[in-house]
Write a protein that holds these residues in place. Structure first.
Motif, PDB file in Angstrom:
ATOM      1  N   ASP A   1      17.797   3.142  35.292  1.00 31.98           N
ATOM      2  CA  ASP A   1      18.316   2.605  36.334  1.00 31.98           C
ATOM      3  C   ASP A   1      19.329   1.497  36.040  1.00 31.98           C
ATOM      4  OD1 ASP A   1      17.109   4.394  37.838  1.00 31.98           O
ATOM      5  OD2 ASP A   1      15.592   3.181  38.522  1.00 31.98           O
ATOM      6  N   ARG A   2      19.067   0.685  34.812  1.00 28.58           N
ATOM      7  CA  ARG A   2      19.395  -0.585  34.302  1.00 28.58           C
ATOM      8  C   ARG A   2      20.074  -0.161  33.090  1.00 28.58           C
ATOM      9  NH1 ARG A   2      16.868  -5.871  35.499  1.00 28.58           N
ATOM     10  NH2 ARG A   2      19.028  -6.416  35.130  1.00 28.58           N
ATOM     11  N   LYS A   3      19.806   0.948  32.461  1.00 24.06           N
ATOM     12  CA  LYS A   3      20.392   1.552  30.999  1.00 24.06           C
ATOM     13  C   LYS A   3      20.207   0.131  29.986  1.00 24.06           C
ATOM     14  CE  LYS A   3      24.306   4.373  32.362  1.00 24.06           C
ATOM     15  NZ  LYS A   3      23.795   4.620  33.753  1.00 24.06           N
TER      16      LYS A   3
ATOM     17  N   ARG B   1      10.598  -0.236  38.926  1.00 23.73           N
ATOM     18  CA  ARG B   1      11.427  -0.096  37.729  1.00 23.73           C
ATOM     19  C   ARG B   1      11.241   1.418  36.979  1.00 23.73           C
ATOM     20  NH1 ARG B   1      10.697  -4.842  34.095  1.00 23.73           N
ATOM     21  NH2 ARG B   1       8.542  -4.073  34.209  1.00 23.73           N
ATOM     22  N   ARG B   2      11.925   2.319  37.255  1.00 17.27           N
ATOM     23  CA  ARG B   2      11.847   3.609  36.249  1.00 17.27           C
ATOM     24  C   ARG B   2      11.693   3.254  34.929  1.00 17.27           C
ATOM     25  NH1 ARG B   2      14.621   8.739  35.222  1.00 17.27           N
ATOM     26  NH2 ARG B   2      13.193  10.144  35.329  1.00 17.27           N
TER      27      ARG B   2
END
Length: 188
Positions: free
Chosen positions: A128-130, A107-108
């Motif tokens: 990536d998921r904001k 997870r970045r």
């Protein structure tokens, strides 16, 4: 000059109404008081003249405003795309231009934490998921990055009671739900 620049170029355009440069003489409704460990338990944190830390710790904010900050920063309202890319690209040991960048578990994550007498904070953004996670602690303790990454704090730091903010707004909940692909957050 610094305080005015931040107010006029960041806080006002992003609608961060509960953020600013901390001046002790200013009366701030709901100003938080910080605590530090003392010989008999918690005690008030010592006074800090905010002209000393200046840009390294003289700002105050709320978790809601920190959400507005990440939405504005990563939503293209403050920096050009090439500047944002430079800002969030690690240059040395996972450190970019003022933020840590890593990918635990794939997870970045872009993060920055800090503390000053009586307070510790952690702001973590998962691009990536904001998803934005803002943790604010009003006591001197280890940085709350473990909470921001979804973990639990050590038992010694867990609250003995839970304080539920009385100002959770439906718009904040809708905003959080839009950012996440997880089940919706509710105010229950």
């Amino acid at each position: 000059l610094y305080a005015e620049f931040v107010r006029d170029n960041i806080f006002k355009p992003l609608g961060m109404k509960d953020s600013g440069y901390d001046v002790n003489a200013t009366i701030l409704p709901n100003r938080a008081a910080g605590y530090t460990p003392g010989p008999g338990g918690l005690m008030n944190a010592p006074y800090v003249d905010m002209t000393i830390p200046h840009g390294a710790g003289a700002l105050y904010s709320t978790t809601e405003d920190l959400l507005r900050w990440t939405q504005g920063l990563f939503g293209g309202r403050l920096l050009k795309p090439e500047s944002l890319q430079k800002f969030s690209s690690p240059y040395k040991g996972g450190y970019a231009l003022g933020v840590g960048v890593s990918a635990p578990g794939g997870r970045r994550m872009i993060e920055h934490g800090g503390g000053i007498e009586g307070f510790n904070t952690q702001l973590t953004y998962f691009p990536d998921r904001k998803i934005t996670v803002a943790v604010s602690a009003k006591r001197a303790c280890p940085p709350p990055n473990q909470l921001a990454q979804g973990g639990r704090p050590p038992r010694s730091l867990q609250p003995t009671h839970t304080h539920r903010p009385n100002h959770t707004t439906p718009s904040l909940i809708r905003s959080l739900n839009k950012q996440s692909k997880r089940p919706p957050v509710t105010d229950a």
